[in-house]
Each structure stands twice: as C-alpha cells, then as structure tokens.
Enzyme design. Structure first.
Site, PDB file in Angstrom:
ATOM      1  N   TYR A   1      11.533  14.559  12.765  1.00 49.45           N
ATOM      2  CA  TYR A   1      11.522  13.118  12.520  1.00 49.45           C
ATOM      3  C   TYR A   1      11.793  12.315  13.782  1.00 49.45           C
ATOM      4  CZ  TYR A   1      12.933   8.622  10.445  1.00 49.45           C
ATOM      5  OH  TYR A   1      13.049   7.289  10.126  1.00 49.45           O
TER       6      TYR A   1
ATOM      7  N   LYS B   1       9.333   9.527  15.827  1.00 49.21           N
ATOM      8  CA  LYS B   1       9.681   8.136  16.094  1.00 49.21           C
ATOM      9  C   LYS B   1       9.697   7.842  17.596  1.00 49.21           C
ATOM     10  CE  LYS B   1      10.115   6.817  11.841  1.00 49.21           C
ATOM     11  NZ  LYS B   1       9.152   5.836  11.238  1.00 49.21           N
TER      12      LYS B   1
ATOM     13  N   THR C   1      18.167   4.911   1.474  1.00 54.31           N
ATOM     14  CA  THR C   1      16.860   5.113   0.856  1.00 54.31           C
ATOM     15  C   THR C   1      16.689   6.587   0.517  1.00 54.31           C
ATOM     16  OG1 THR C   1      15.743   5.559   2.955  1.00 54.31           O
ATOM     17  CG2 THR C   1      15.855   3.249   2.245  1.00 54.31           C
TER      18      THR C   1
ATOM     19  N   ASP D   1      -3.664   5.975   2.120  1.00 56.06           N
ATOM     20  CA  ASP D   1      -3.016   7.179   2.647  1.00 56.06           C
ATOM     21  C   ASP D   1      -3.157   7.142   4.161  1.00 56.06           C
ATOM     22  OD1 ASP D   1      -2.245   9.685   3.503  1.00 56.06           O
ATOM     23  OD2 ASP D   1      -3.410  10.788   2.013  1.00 56.06           O
TER      24      ASP D   1
ATOM     25  N   THR E   1       0.832  -1.202   0.000  1.00 51.99           N
ATOM     26  CA  THR E   1       0.000   0.000   0.000  1.00 51.99           C
ATOM     27  C   THR E   1       0.864   1.249   0.000  1.00 51.99           C
ATOM     28  OG1 THR E   1      -0.195   0.370   2.410  1.00 51.99           O
ATOM     29  CG2 THR E   1      -1.680  -1.263   1.425  1.00 51.99           C
TER      30      THR E   1
ATOM     31  N   ASN F   1       5.264   1.029   7.924  1.00 51.37           N
ATOM     32  CA  ASN F   1       6.561   1.478   7.428  1.00 51.37           C
ATOM     33  C   ASN F   1       6.526   2.894   6.868  1.00 51.37           C
ATOM     34  OD1 ASN F   1       9.304   1.160   6.007  1.00 51.37           O
ATOM     35  ND2 ASN F   1       7.908   1.420   4.282  1.00 51.37           N
TER      36      ASN F   1
END
Length: 265
Positions: A142, A146, A177, A52, A33, A79
């Site tokens: 960020y 987390k 990434t 979403d 997804t 993820n």
C-alpha cells in the site's frame, strides 16, 4: 468558486461516501462511481455510474457517460483504493500488481479518460494518497502504491498546469474506514512461508501499537472539498499526519532498517 460537477472514484467505501456528501452539500453535482452501482446504494443524492479503475474500457465508458448525460466535468477525485497485509516477496506478483492497478494506475487511467472534459473547464484533479508514503514498512504494498501516486501527481501537476488543469494531493493519516479496520483482521501467510515468523511479529506490533489519532471520514472529506474548491489550491493537503512518520522518513536507511529489524526479531 465552487465547481459544478465532480466525479469521485471508490464512492462505495466510507471515505468515498463522505467525499460525495461533502461535495453535494456544497452544491456540487456529484457523479459517484465504483465497480458496481450496487456498492453506492446509500448515495441517492448523487448520479451513480459503474467505473472499475483497473479496466480501461470501463473508465472510457464512464467518461462517455459523463460527457453525454452530464455535459461537463470540473473536478476528478481519485479516491479508489485497496490495502492488504502479506509477504510481498512471496505473494503472487499479480496480487501485488493489482494493488498498483487500483491505487496508482487507476488515477492515471481516469485522468487520461477525462482529460478533454477537464481541459474544457480548466478543471482540477484531486488524488487521495496517504501520509504512509513517507516510510515503507514490510509486508504491505500500500505505502509503495501511494508513493508512486505522489510521484505521478507531481508529474501531472507540472505537465497540465500550462493548459489550466490543476492537480493536487490529499495526504490523510489513519481514517476510520474499511481499509483501517483491515489492520484488525490480518491473517497468516500461506502455508510453508519462509517469512511466517517475522510476519507474525509484524502483525502483533500493529495490534499493540495502533495509531493514536484516527480521523473520521467526514473530517477528511472536508479537506478533499477544500482541495477541490480552493481558488488557489496547494499542491498538497494534509490531515492527521504523524510527526513520527516525518522523522522516520528522513532517517538514514541504515537506522530506519535497524528500527524495522528490531520489530521483526
């Protein structure tokens, strides 16, 4: 015991694709997804559906689709994530909140929407967090998103254990990434920023001291596979975590603040 069906959010990114392929190679039926199906055009071996994580209606629609088209869910891999570098105090608060909506509350929305299906299979939730939650540096939300996801994961793990649903986190260090490469393209803050000078010094420090060890997405995906399939899963899995971050995390605030201040002077 390998679960039969797993759903992965953020499957259009490098880590998401690697997770989908690791699960599929292990014999799992994978539902990939992301915000649009087009983002997942390289995942032909997976079922693909738009989801979403910031939109409750989109998450509910995906849950209905899985229930109707696949019939079960054994593992939910949260993820999806975004990263940005900017002065948090000066940014539009909605921009900061968006990072929490994707990185933190997206996992809560999906867990809520798929709860009945996970309860039916005594399934598992795997939340991809980050080792960076240990030490929050300036100019990025960020790490705080987390940290919040780590806290929610603890709550959900203890809350859902009595009904047989497991919740575990995977804490990767730096990964090769799109998110990691964002470090190389940090732009200046808005014109007239009071924090332009310390922000520029922060950006130069990142450029001068990139992480020495960077994991391939495939290596992290194998850890996610373990978290998804271990018979007795751990609460937390780690890969490529830095000793320096562990040390920084236990420093008294006065010393930690002084270390950051030296970088920004």
């Amino acid at each position: 015991m390998t679960p039969r069906v797993a759903l992965v959010t953020g499957a259009g990114g490098g880590l998401g694709r690697a997770i989908c392929r690791a699960l599929a190679d292990d014999g799992v039926t994978v539902v990939a997804t992301d915000r649009t199906v087009e983002l997942m055009d390289r995942l032909d071996d997976c079922r693909r559906v738009a989801l979403d994580v910031t939109d409750a209606a989109s998450v509910r629609a995906a849950a209905d689709w899985v229930r109707g088209e696949v019939g079960r869910l054994d593992v939910l891999v949260n993820n999806a994530g975004i990263i940005g570098y900017f002065p948090v105090a000066e940014a539009d608060p909605e921009d900061v909140i968006r990072h929490f909506q994707v990185n933190t509350f997206g996992a809560l929305r999906t867990t809520h929407a798929f709860l009945d299906q996970l309860a039916a299979t005594r399934g598992r939730v795997v939340n991809v967090t980050s080792e960076s939650y240990r030490f929050r540096t300036p100019f990025q939300p960020y790490q705080s998103t987390k940290l919040a996801l780590e806290g929610l994961s603890d709550v959900l793990r203890r809350e859902l254990a009595p009904i047989g649903i497991g919740v575990t986190t995977v804490r990767p260090g730096a990964i090769e990434t799109e998110l990691f490469r964002a470090m190389a393209s940090i732009g200046p803050p808005a014109d007239g920023s009071r924090l332009a000078a310390p922000f520029a010094r922060f950006a130069r420090a990142l450029e001068r001291r990139p992480p020495k060890r960077v994991s391939a997405p495939e290596d992290v995906a194998r850890v996610v596979l373990r978290a998804a399939t271990d018979r007795r899963p751990r609460a937390h899995y780690e890969i490529n975590n830095m000793l320096a971050l562990r040390i920084a995390a236990v420093l008294p605030s006065r010393l930690a603040d002084a270390a950051v201040a030296r970088i920004l002077r």
